[in-house]
Write a protein that holds these residues in place. Structure first.
Motif, PDB file in Angstrom:
ATOM      1  N   GLU A 140       0.817  -1.198   0.000  1.00 50.77           N
ATOM      2  CA  GLU A 140       0.000   0.000   0.000  1.00 50.77           C
ATOM      3  C   GLU A 140       0.864   1.267   0.000  1.00 50.77           C
ATOM      4  N   ASN A 141       1.868   1.282   0.862  1.00 51.23           N
ATOM      5  CA  ASN A 141       2.688   2.482   0.969  1.00 51.23           C
ATOM      6  C   ASN A 141       3.644   2.651  -0.206  1.00 51.23           C
ATOM      7  N   ASN A 142       4.038   1.537  -0.810  1.00 48.30           N
ATOM      8  CA  ASN A 142       4.819   1.642  -2.038  1.00 48.30           C
ATOM      9  C   ASN A 142       4.015   2.378  -3.103  1.00 48.30           C
ATOM     10  N   ILE A 143       2.728   2.097  -3.156  1.00 46.13           N
ATOM     11  CA  ILE A 143       1.876   2.734  -4.161  1.00 46.13           C
ATOM     12  C   ILE A 143       1.562   4.176  -3.759  1.00 46.13           C
ATOM     13  N   ASN A 144       1.468   4.405  -2.464  1.00 48.43           N
ATOM     14  CA  ASN A 144       1.195   5.756  -1.963  1.00 48.43           C
ATOM     15  C   ASN A 144       2.322   6.743  -2.234  1.00 48.43           C
ATOM     16  N   LEU A 145       3.524   6.230  -2.198  1.00 53.37           N
ATOM     17  CA  LEU A 145       4.700   7.109  -2.191  1.00 53.37           C
ATOM     18  C   LEU A 145       4.736   8.169  -3.297  1.00 53.37           C
ATOM     19  N   PRO A 146       4.508   7.805  -4.564  1.00 53.91           N
ATOM     20  CA  PRO A 146       4.558   8.830  -5.606  1.00 53.91           C
ATOM     21  C   PRO A 146       3.520   9.934  -5.413  1.00 53.91           C
ATOM     22  N   GLN A 147       2.412   9.615  -4.771  1.00 50.86           N
ATOM     23  CA  GLN A 147       1.386  10.626  -4.531  1.00 50.86           C
ATOM     24  C   GLN A 147       1.816  11.546  -3.409  1.00 50.86           C
ATOM     25  N   VAL A 148       2.494  10.964  -2.420  1.00 50.99           N
ATOM     26  CA  VAL A 148       3.017  11.778  -1.329  1.00 50.99           C
ATOM     27  C   VAL A 148       3.967  12.809  -1.912  1.00 50.99           C
ATOM     28  N   ALA A 149       4.768  12.331  -2.878  1.00 50.04           N
ATOM     29  CA  ALA A 149       5.782  13.198  -3.469  1.00 50.04           C
ATOM     30  C   ALA A 149       5.177  14.408  -4.163  1.00 50.04           C
ATOM     31  N   ILE A 150       3.964  14.293  -4.694  1.00 46.43           N
ATOM     32  CA  ILE A 150       3.385  15.470  -5.332  1.00 46.43           C
ATOM     33  C   ILE A 150       2.315  16.132  -4.468  1.00 46.43           C
ATOM     34  N   GLY A 151       2.264  15.733  -3.214  1.00 42.04           N
ATOM     35  CA  GLY A 151       1.461  16.472  -2.246  1.00 42.04           C
ATOM     36  C   GLY A 151      -0.039  16.232  -2.316  1.00 42.04           C
ATOM     37  N   ILE A 152      -0.428  15.013  -2.627  1.00 37.43           N
ATOM     38  CA  ILE A 152      -1.857  14.708  -2.647  1.00 37.43           C
ATOM     39  C   ILE A 152      -2.315  14.334  -1.247  1.00 37.43           C
ATOM     40  N   ASN A 153      -3.471  14.808  -0.857  1.00 36.35           N
ATOM     41  CA  ASN A 153      -3.867  14.580   0.528  1.00 36.35           C
ATOM     42  C   ASN A 153      -4.216  13.126   0.795  1.00 36.35           C
TER      43      ASN A 153
ATOM     44  N   LYS B 186      -6.609  11.352   2.068  1.00 38.10           N
ATOM     45  CA  LYS B 186      -7.868  10.694   1.739  1.00 38.10           C
ATOM     46  C   LYS B 186      -7.922  10.321   0.258  1.00 38.10           C
ATOM     47  N   LYS B 187      -7.592  11.276  -0.577  1.00 37.01           N
ATOM     48  CA  LYS B 187      -7.595  11.027  -2.021  1.00 37.01           C
ATOM     49  C   LYS B 187      -6.593   9.961  -2.391  1.00 37.01           C
ATOM     50  N   ARG B 188      -5.445  10.030  -1.715  1.00 40.59           N
ATOM     51  CA  ARG B 188      -4.375   9.079  -1.947  1.00 40.59           C
ATOM     52  C   ARG B 188      -4.863   7.665  -1.676  1.00 40.59           C
ATOM     53  N   GLN B 189      -5.510   7.524  -0.525  1.00 37.22           N
ATOM     54  CA  GLN B 189      -5.975   6.212  -0.099  1.00 37.22           C
ATOM     55  C   GLN B 189      -7.002   5.666  -1.079  1.00 37.22           C
ATOM     56  N   GLU B 190      -7.890   6.549  -1.544  1.00 38.05           N
ATOM     57  CA  GLU B 190      -8.916   6.130  -2.509  1.00 38.05           C
ATOM     58  C   GLU B 190      -8.285   5.585  -3.772  1.00 38.05           C
ATOM     59  N   LYS B 191      -7.341   6.377  -4.290  1.00 36.34           N
ATOM     60  CA  LYS B 191      -6.694   6.016  -5.545  1.00 36.34           C
ATOM     61  C   LYS B 191      -5.927   4.692  -5.386  1.00 36.34           C
ATOM     62  N   THR B 192      -5.189   4.591  -4.303  1.00 36.81           N
ATOM     63  CA  THR B 192      -4.389   3.397  -4.068  1.00 36.81           C
ATOM     64  C   THR B 192      -5.279   2.162  -3.965  1.00 36.81           C
ATOM     65  N   GLU B 193      -6.397   2.312  -3.251  1.00 40.04           N
ATOM     66  CA  GLU B 193      -7.306   1.173  -3.094  1.00 40.04           C
ATOM     67  C   GLU B 193      -7.901   0.751  -4.421  1.00 40.04           C
ATOM     68  N   GLU B 194      -8.295   1.743  -5.200  1.00 40.61           N
ATOM     69  CA  GLU B 194      -8.893   1.458  -6.506  1.00 40.61           C
ATOM     70  C   GLU B 194      -7.903   0.651  -7.368  1.00 40.61           C
ATOM     71  N   LEU B 195      -6.672   1.111  -7.374  1.00 44.71           N
ATOM     72  CA  LEU B 195      -5.667   0.431  -8.200  1.00 44.71           C
ATOM     73  C   LEU B 195      -5.368  -0.969  -7.676  1.00 44.71           C
ATOM     74  N   MET B 196      -5.226  -1.082  -6.358  1.00 42.02           N
ATOM     75  CA  MET B 196      -4.908  -2.392  -5.773  1.00 42.02           C
ATOM     76  C   MET B 196      -6.012  -3.387  -6.076  1.00 42.02           C
ATOM     77  N   LYS B 197      -7.258  -2.914  -6.018  1.00 42.29           N
ATOM     78  CA  LYS B 197      -8.378  -3.806  -6.312  1.00 42.29           C
ATOM     79  C   LYS B 197      -8.355  -4.193  -7.774  1.00 42.29           C
ATOM     80  N   TYR B 198      -8.153  -3.217  -8.617  1.00 41.96           N
ATOM     81  CA  TYR B 198      -8.189  -3.471 -10.053  1.00 41.96           C
ATOM     82  C   TYR B 198      -7.103  -4.464 -10.473  1.00 41.96           C
ATOM     83  N   PHE B 199      -5.918  -4.305  -9.905  1.00 42.94           N
ATOM     84  CA  PHE B 199      -4.806  -5.169 -10.310  1.00 42.94           C
ATOM     85  C   PHE B 199      -4.645  -6.402  -9.417  1.00 42.94           C
ATOM     86  N   GLY B 200      -5.623  -6.642  -8.569  1.00 38.69           N
ATOM     87  CA  GLY B 200      -5.640  -7.891  -7.825  1.00 38.69           C
ATOM     88  C   GLY B 200      -4.579  -8.026  -6.752  1.00 38.69           C
ATOM     89  N   VAL B 201      -4.199  -6.928  -6.128  1.00 39.33           N
ATOM     90  CA  VAL B 201      -3.231  -7.036  -5.039  1.00 39.33           C
ATOM     91  C   VAL B 201      -3.779  -6.455  -3.727  1.00 39.33           C
TER      92      VAL B 201
END
Ligand code: ADP
Ligand code: MG
Length: 454
Positions: free
Chosen positions: A104-117, A119-134
């Motif tokens: 989860e945090n590996n996927i979060n990291l690039p968003q942290v780098a561009i300053g995404i808050n 909540k949005k970060r978590q949403e995006k990460t979850e969506e991707l993790m679900k979509y790609f089966g991880v």
């Protein structure tokens, strides 16, 4: 106008030196938005160099790379940084996940780098993790995942800032054929369904059938191109491992790209970035090695442990080999020191665990034996049942992985009244170290060898 327009591009490494390498000569090509192109050719022909130059990671010696009508070499550092963070996503053969961070945090990291808050970060990460089966794997660290799963995580990470262009450098080179087909399908899907521009580097001719267009490269030159658009094979389609029921990924940007900074909570100390930084700094201070290098060393140590004769020859070779040949090129004195230390420690662990095994009393529990052994070895007498019980609890916690060596040491030292054993500082420290080594020796000897091997 093409999305990517490359004119007379040459890249020479070590320009003007005796070891000069002309990796790319006079390349001309255009890539359209939404295309899936492949750079194909034998190892060393310049595929990665071409890819990295388009990604702005390598500078042209001659010629220009235009993306969206902008010459990369005219970009200021800040713009180039933005380009890398927002416009492109990279996927590598070696995954390059950060081993100490969860999926989860590996996927979060690039968003942290561009300053995404958050909540949005978590949403995006979850969506991707679900979509790609991880999604099920989200709390695990990368080494607990299969190669195919790790590459899926790397794909999530590359997509998290919604890039327009995906660069994939031999992304399935480390995977078995089933996972490879799987991951290739997902990559093709990014182009077919999500209209991303995808540039894929491969030396495997079996992959060519998925491309819209192929550039054949040899000795740093584009020697041929082939259009495949009408005949290409579509291997997209959800793999069996995927958990999500959605059949399209809404890759809308999580934030407006022109306003990347969203200081919704400027005082928020970001744990991910902190953890990452702390580890990076520590490894830099201790050894000057990168995560991936440390990872590699770890694997050599594991291999040596599995082969029980604790042979560090392979590691020695890796440490001493030249950088260009994928070695570490470590200073001989430093590498010797490291190897000697490893050898001594491994021997010490083996000796201690042998000694302990010889003294083992068959009818008593492991924890009980450990406690007696430690008291024996350090010639410490403790008489009260409270202290004995406390000591066994502490040992048990360590054996179960509830605490670490530091915790053991601290509680051995802590006064009896406060739940400790009440030993003096030096004894507590030595005993904690001794205990650690016996436990390590145990793991090494037992059936866990198999686990290490995997
Ligand atoms: P490919 O990806 O097709 O295997 P590369 O682009 O990695 O090829 O390499 C092309 C040539 O440039 C090779 O001879 C390689 O040794 C050399 N090369 C690649 N990267 C570097 C570098 N950072 N420094 C010096 N030489 C390099
Ligand atoms: Mg390469």
């Amino acid at each position: 106008m093409s999305l990517i327009d490359i004119k007379n591009l040459s890249v020479t490494y070590f320009l003007g030196k005796s070891n000069e390498v002309r990796a790319l000569s006079d390349a001309n090509l255009e890539i359209n938005a939404g295309e899936l192109v492949i750079f194909f050719g034998p190892s060393g022909c310049g595929k990665s160099t071409l890819l990295y130059t388009i990604a702005g990671l390598e500078k042209p010696t001659q010629g220009t790379v235009m993306v969206n009508g902008i010459d990369l070499s005219q970009m200021k550092n800040k713009e180039l940084e933005k380009y890398r963070q927002n416009t492109i996503g990279m996927i590598f053969q070696a995954f390059y996940l950060i081993p100490s961070l969860s999926v989860e945090n590996n996927i979060n990291l690039p968003q942290v780098a561009i300053g995404i808050n958050r909540k949005k970060r978590q949403e995006k990460t979850e969506e991707l993790m679900k979509y790609f089966g991880v999604y099920e794997q989200r709390k695990k660290v990368p080494t607990e995942l299969s190669g195919g799963q790790q590459q899926r995580v790397a794909i999530c990470r590359s997509l998290v800032n919604d890039p327009d262009i995906i660069f994939a450098d031999e992304p399935v080179g480390n995977l078995d054929s089933k996972s490879a087909q799987d991951v290739l399908g997902l990559i093709q899907e990014l182009s077919v369904k999500d209209k991303k521009t995808v540039i894929l580097v491969t030396h495997n001719p079996a992959h060519l059938e998925i491309a819209d267009r192929i550039f054949f490269i040899k000795d740093g030159k584009i020697i041929d191109t082939k259009v495949n658009k009408e005949t290409r094979k579509i291997i997209v389609g959800k793999s069996s491992q995927q958990e999500s029921k959605d059949d399209s990924l809404n890759l809308s940007p999580v934030t407006n790209k022109t306003t990347t900074k969203e200081n919704d909570n400027s005082a928020e100390v970001d744990n991910i970035i902190l953890e990452y930084k702390a580890k990076e700094i520590l490894s830099e201070v201790l050894t000057g090695l990168s995560y991936d290098e440390i990872n590699k060393i770890e694997n050599y140590i594991k291999e040596a442990l599995v082969n029980s004769n604790s042979d560090y020859k392979k590691l020695t070779t890796y440490l001493n080999t030249d950088y260009m040949q994928d070695g570490l090129n470590l200073n001989k004195r430093v590498s010797q020191k490291l190897i000697t230390k490893l050898e001594t420690t491994t021997k010490e662990i083996e000796e201690l665990s042998k000694e302990f095994t010889n003294k083992e009393e068959k009818h008593n529990s492991y924890v009980h034996q450990l406690r007696r052994y430690l008291l024996d070895t350090f010639e410490v007498n403790i008489r009260t049942t409270d202290a004995i019980e406390a000591m066994e609890t502490i040992i048990e916690d360590r054996v179960m992985g509830v605490t670490d060596r530091k915790g053991v040491q601290e509680k051995f030292d802590r006064p009896l009244k406060k739940g400790g054993v009440g030993l003096d500082k030096r004894t507590a420290k030595k005993m904690a170290k001794h205990l650690e080594m016996i436990i390590l020796g145990r793991y090494q000897k037992s059936s866990d060898k198999q686990k290490i091997k995997k």
